[in-house]
Write an enzyme that holds these catalytic residues in place. Structure first.
Site, PDB file in Angstrom:
ATOM      1  N   GLY A  75       3.858  13.106 -10.023  1.00 15.80           N
ATOM      2  CA  GLY A  75       4.880  12.081 -10.247  1.00 15.80           C
ATOM      3  C   GLY A  75       4.824  11.015  -9.171  1.00 15.80           C
ATOM      4  O   GLY A  75       3.928  11.014  -8.321  1.00 15.80           O
ATOM      5  N   GLY A 108       5.857   8.663  -5.925  1.00 14.41           N
ATOM      6  CA  GLY A 108       6.288   8.950  -4.570  1.00 14.41           C
ATOM      7  C   GLY A 108       7.776   8.798  -4.381  1.00 14.41           C
ATOM      8  O   GLY A 108       8.430   9.617  -3.742  1.00 14.41           O
ATOM      9  N   VAL A 147       9.323  12.059  -7.019  1.00 15.81           N
ATOM     10  CA  VAL A 147       8.952  13.434  -6.638  1.00 15.81           C
ATOM     11  C   VAL A 147       8.833  13.563  -5.120  1.00 15.81           C
ATOM     12  O   VAL A 147       9.384  14.482  -4.504  1.00 15.81           O
ATOM     13  CB  VAL A 147       7.628  13.831  -7.326  1.00 15.81           C
ATOM     14  CG1 VAL A 147       7.157  15.199  -6.841  1.00 15.81           C
ATOM     15  CG2 VAL A 147       7.800  13.841  -8.831  1.00 15.81           C
ATOM     16  N   GLY A 148       8.118  12.603  -4.507  1.00 19.50           N
ATOM     17  CA  GLY A 148       7.937  12.650  -3.059  1.00 19.50           C
ATOM     18  C   GLY A 148       9.273  12.610  -2.337  1.00 19.50           C
ATOM     19  O   GLY A 148       9.536  13.391  -1.414  1.00 19.50           O
ATOM     20  N   GLU A 162      -0.817  12.205   8.480  1.00 13.47           N
ATOM     21  CA  GLU A 162      -2.185  11.681   8.644  1.00 13.47           C
ATOM     22  C   GLU A 162      -2.206  10.301   8.006  1.00 13.47           C
ATOM     23  O   GLU A 162      -2.175  10.177   6.787  1.00 13.47           O
ATOM     24  CB  GLU A 162      -3.198  12.592   7.939  1.00 13.47           C
ATOM     25  CG  GLU A 162      -3.198  14.031   8.394  1.00 13.47           C
ATOM     26  CD  GLU A 162      -3.683  14.217   9.815  1.00 13.47           C
ATOM     27  OE1 GLU A 162      -4.098  13.224  10.465  1.00 13.47           O
ATOM     28  OE2 GLU A 162      -3.634  15.357  10.281  1.00 13.47           O
ATOM     29  N   CYS A 173      -9.906   6.481   5.501  1.00 12.82           N
ATOM     30  CA  CYS A 173      -9.092   6.287   6.701  1.00 12.82           C
ATOM     31  C   CYS A 173      -9.954   6.318   7.961  1.00 12.82           C
ATOM     32  O   CYS A 173      -9.608   5.710   8.957  1.00 12.82           O
ATOM     33  CB  CYS A 173      -8.009   7.350   6.770  1.00 12.82           C
ATOM     34  SG  CYS A 173      -8.657   9.013   6.569  1.00 12.82           S
TER      35      CYS A 173
HETATM   36  P1  NAD Z   1       0.668   5.891   0.019  1.00 12.60           P
HETATM   37  O1  NAD Z   1       1.298   6.120   1.333  1.00 12.60           O
HETATM   38  O2  NAD Z   1       1.135   4.794  -0.823  1.00 12.60           O
HETATM   39  O3  NAD Z   1       0.805   7.201  -0.891  1.00 12.60           O
HETATM   40  C1  NAD Z   1       0.409   8.469  -0.427  1.00 12.60           C
HETATM   41  C2  NAD Z   1       1.178   9.522  -1.202  1.00 12.60           C
HETATM   42  O4  NAD Z   1       2.558   9.419  -0.865  1.00 12.60           O
HETATM   43  C3  NAD Z   1       1.094   9.364  -2.718  1.00 12.60           C
HETATM   44  O5  NAD Z   1       1.070  10.642  -3.313  1.00 12.60           O
HETATM   45  C4  NAD Z   1       2.398   8.651  -3.033  1.00 12.60           C
HETATM   46  O6  NAD Z   1       2.823   8.842  -4.371  1.00 12.60           O
HETATM   47  C5  NAD Z   1       3.336   9.302  -2.036  1.00 12.60           C
HETATM   48  N1  NAD Z   1       4.551   8.542  -1.741  1.00 12.60           N
HETATM   49  C6  NAD Z   1       4.765   7.210  -1.901  1.00 12.60           C
HETATM   50  N2  NAD Z   1       6.037   6.898  -1.553  1.00 12.60           N
HETATM   51  C7  NAD Z   1       6.628   8.050  -1.143  1.00 12.60           C
HETATM   52  C8  NAD Z   1       7.921   8.378  -0.648  1.00 12.60           C
HETATM   53  N3  NAD Z   1       8.869   7.455  -0.509  1.00 12.60           N
HETATM   54  N4  NAD Z   1       8.182   9.656  -0.302  1.00 12.60           N
HETATM   55  C9  NAD Z   1       7.233  10.608  -0.419  1.00 12.60           C
HETATM   56  N5  NAD Z   1       5.987  10.362  -0.894  1.00 12.60           N
HETATM   57  C10 NAD Z   1       5.684   9.097  -1.249  1.00 12.60           C
HETATM   58  O7  NAD Z   1      -0.898   5.787   0.329  1.00 12.60           O
HETATM   59  P2  NAD Z   1      -2.070   5.564  -0.713  1.00 12.60           P
HETATM   60  O8  NAD Z   1      -2.067   4.138  -1.103  1.00 12.60           O
HETATM   61  O9  NAD Z   1      -2.032   6.600  -1.772  1.00 12.60           O
HETATM   62  O10 NAD Z   1      -3.350   5.903   0.205  1.00 12.60           O
HETATM   63  C11 NAD Z   1      -3.928   4.982   1.069  1.00 12.60           C
HETATM   64  C12 NAD Z   1      -3.448   5.176   2.494  1.00 12.60           C
HETATM   65  O11 NAD Z   1      -3.676   6.510   2.916  1.00 12.60           O
HETATM   66  C13 NAD Z   1      -4.198   4.322   3.488  1.00 12.60           C
HETATM   67  O12 NAD Z   1      -3.290   3.663   4.340  1.00 12.60           O
HETATM   68  C14 NAD Z   1      -5.040   5.291   4.279  1.00 12.60           C
HETATM   69  O13 NAD Z   1      -5.343   4.926   5.578  1.00 12.60           O
HETATM   70  C15 NAD Z   1      -4.244   6.528   4.227  1.00 12.60           C
HETATM   71  N6  NAD Z   1      -5.105   7.699   4.404  1.00 12.60           N
HETATM   72  C16 NAD Z   1      -5.032   8.416   5.578  1.00 12.60           C
HETATM   73  C17 NAD Z   1      -5.868   9.498   5.782  1.00 12.60           C
HETATM   74  C18 NAD Z   1      -5.802  10.314   7.042  1.00 12.60           C
HETATM   75  O14 NAD Z   1      -6.196  11.459   7.009  1.00 12.60           O
HETATM   76  N7  NAD Z   1      -5.322   9.799   8.136  1.00 12.60           N
HETATM   77  C19 NAD Z   1      -6.763   9.865   4.807  1.00 12.60           C
HETATM   78  C20 NAD Z   1      -6.818   9.129   3.643  1.00 12.60           C
HETATM   79  C21 NAD Z   1      -5.964   8.046   3.443  1.00 12.60           C
END
Ligand code: NAD
Length: 481
Positions: free
Chosen positions: A209, A211, A214-215, A253, A287
């Site tokens: 779902g 973020g 569900v998040g 992360e 990342c």
């Molecule tokens: P995002 O933060 O938008 O989403 C990540 C996850 O969080 C998704 O499942 C999303 O649905 C969920 N989410 C969104 N809003 C939320 C909320 N309010 N509460 C709880 N969960 C929520 O990131 P993205 O666009 O999916 O991924 C890209 C980002 O991830 C980049 O900034 C990248 O650097 C980072 N990343 C970090 C690592 C690491 O290990 N450091 C690895 C891969 C990606």
């Protein structure tokens, strides 16, 4: 005239995985799954709501009453079963990642092999980690923290799910998992592996779902003790803030803007192919991508020449082709983001050495961008400070090693860094001064026992090995008089 009947090959997903079974979604919102190579709809997923999420949390809570008391041997046995189940489906996990996400097949396979192996790495770490220590009349035990919420992004969804689940299981936690909704087809294959591993009911629950639905429920629910999140800095900060209301333990992360330092004595024949691979891996949507290449001024023209020649070995195109190095961006939004940064780089005065704005010729149907290398970049430019999350490399010239270290550390991130040089002793000296959770010398090296995570805005806490397991444990001391 007979009407043409076109067979609908789109996949329809309507269930979540709760308490060991697939259950129909209570949430009703339906989202299209779009293939990034040609923008065709290849699936439809019914997204979970808060009610689905609460059911999953309740199942994890029930399962924790027994799994929280499991022995190391019982956890190790489950980790081995998970390893076998994932190792048996590497081809399927790879194929669906290539189709739904668009990363090059060679990269996807390597990630999925790594995902299967991480369960064995967690088993090894579990046996190395003493869960009980005592001295005098004091005994300290490391207890599983409780129900863990695992939240992942789209750029290597199945890998992150495996890494987080492995540490949680090793610690004795049960899990409620929210994969990226952009990875729904990948999550179905992932779940087939989990099912094959025959886990106790409720140990691993998955709700697909949004973020903010569900998040957000996972973050605010008092029955979830811990959040392990991989994703953007903005969402990571909101999780830390909102999780404080129920005193959540958090592992975050987040992003990176990793420096890759070429030292004066570097062998460019080796370092340029490696540096381009580090910058362009996962089509730049990584990342840990080394997106700032720090070059001694004395070697700058040789570096430019080498990049112009070597980039030809990193073709962009069909991700199923094993020769492809860069696939499409995951979504229109991500395509637009990368274009905006390329435009910004040009506006701020950086020079395009290769690539530039727009789609590569012949690849107009998908979210393809041109792998782009900027030179004449100053470290305070937007393209050198912000995470682009696409195949864009900034070359920054430096005068001496001290300046290289200063530029490398002049960032709000600190996830990864890279150092390349012939004198390894000197490279180690430089590495020791870099503010990053990991520093790789002469290449892209991984070690699943070494901690993974970042300094500064790159996050809080560490994953992998004993460090990753400890993040799901709570120390408890029993003191006798
Ligand atoms: P995002 O933060 O938008 O989403 C990540 C996850 O969080 C998704 O499942 C999303 O649905 C969920 N989410 C969104 N809003 C939320 C909320 N309010 N509460 C709880 N969960 C929520 O990131 P993205 O666009 O999916 O991924 C890209 C980002 O991830 C980049 O900034 C990248 O650097 C980072 N990343 C970090 C690592 C690491 O290990 N450091 C690895 C891969 C990606």
């Amino acid at each position: 005239m007979k009407a043409l009947i076109k067979k609908d090959t789109t996949k329809t997903l309507t269930t979540h995985y709760i308490d060991g079974v697939f259950v129909e979604s209570h949430g009703r919102e339906v989202m299209d799954i779009i293939r990034p190579t040609d923008r065709q709809i290849i699936g439809r997923v019914t997204l979970a709501d808060e009610e689905d999420t609460r059911r999953a949390i309740a199942a994890a809570k029930r399962a924790f009453t027994s799994f929280g008391c499991s022995t190391k041997e019982e956890r190790a046995e489950i980790l081995r079963r998970l390893h076998e189940a994932f190792a048996a489906r590497i081809d399927d996990l790879t194929d669906v990642m290539v189709e739904e996400y668009g990363a090059p097949a060679v990269f996807c396979r390597a990630m999925m092999e790594s995902a299967a192996n991480i369960f064995l790495s967690a088993e090894k770490a579990l046996y190395e980690l003493p869960l009980t220590r005592s001295w005098g009349k004091t005994t300290v035990t490391l207890e599983p923290v409780g129900v863990a919420g695992l939240i992942t992004p789209w750029n290597a969804n199945s890998f992150f799910l495996c890494a987080k689940l492995a540490s949680a299981v090793a610690a004795g936690c049960t899990a409620v998992i929210k994969p990226s909704e952009l990875s729904s087809l990948q999550t179905q294959v992932w779940l087939a592996c989990v099912q094959a591993a025959n886990l106790p009911n409720g140990l691993c629950n998955v709700v697909i779902g949004r973020g903010d639905v569900v998040g957000a429920e996972i973050v605010r629910n008092p029955d979830v003790a811990k959040i392990s999140f991989t994703g953007s800095v903005a969402v990571g900060k909101s999780i830390m803030r909102d999780g404080a209301a129920t005193m959540k333990r958090v592992t975050l992360e987040l992003g990176g803007k990793s420096p890759n330092i070429l030292l004066e004595d570097v062998d460019l024949d080796k370092a340029i192919p490696t540096s381009l691979a580090i910058a362009l891996m996962n089509s730049g949507q990584a990342c840990v991508a080394g997106t700032r290449l720090l070059v001694p001024k004395t070697r700058l023209s040789a570096v430019k020449e080498a990049i112009r020649e070597t980039i030809l070995n990193f073709p962009v195109g069909d991700p199923t082709n094993p020769k492809t190095a860069v696939g499409p961006m995951v979504t229109q939004k991500q395509y637009d983001r990368v274009q905006t940064y390329i435009r910004k780089g040009i506006e701020e005065g950086a020079e395009v050495l290769v690539g530039g704005e727009g789609r590569p010729r012949g690849l107009e149907a998908g979210y393809f961008v041109k792998p782009t290398v900027f030179v004449n970049v100053k470290n305070d430019m937007t393209i050198a400070q912000e995470e682009i999350f696409g195949p864009v490399l900034s070359v920054i010239a430096y005068d001496n090693e001290d300046e290289a270290i200063r530029i490398a550390n002049d960032t709000s991130f600190g996830l990864h860094a890279y150092v390349n040089g012939t004198d390894v002793g000197r490279a180690r000296q430089v590495a020791s001064q870099l503010l990053a959770g990991r520093v790789a010398i002469n290449g892209l090296v991984d070690d699943q026992q070494a901690p993974f995570g970042g300094f500064k805005n790159s996050g809080v806490g560490r994953e992998f090995g004993t460090y990753g397991i400890e993040a799901f444990l709570e120390p408890k001391a029993i003191l006798e008089s």
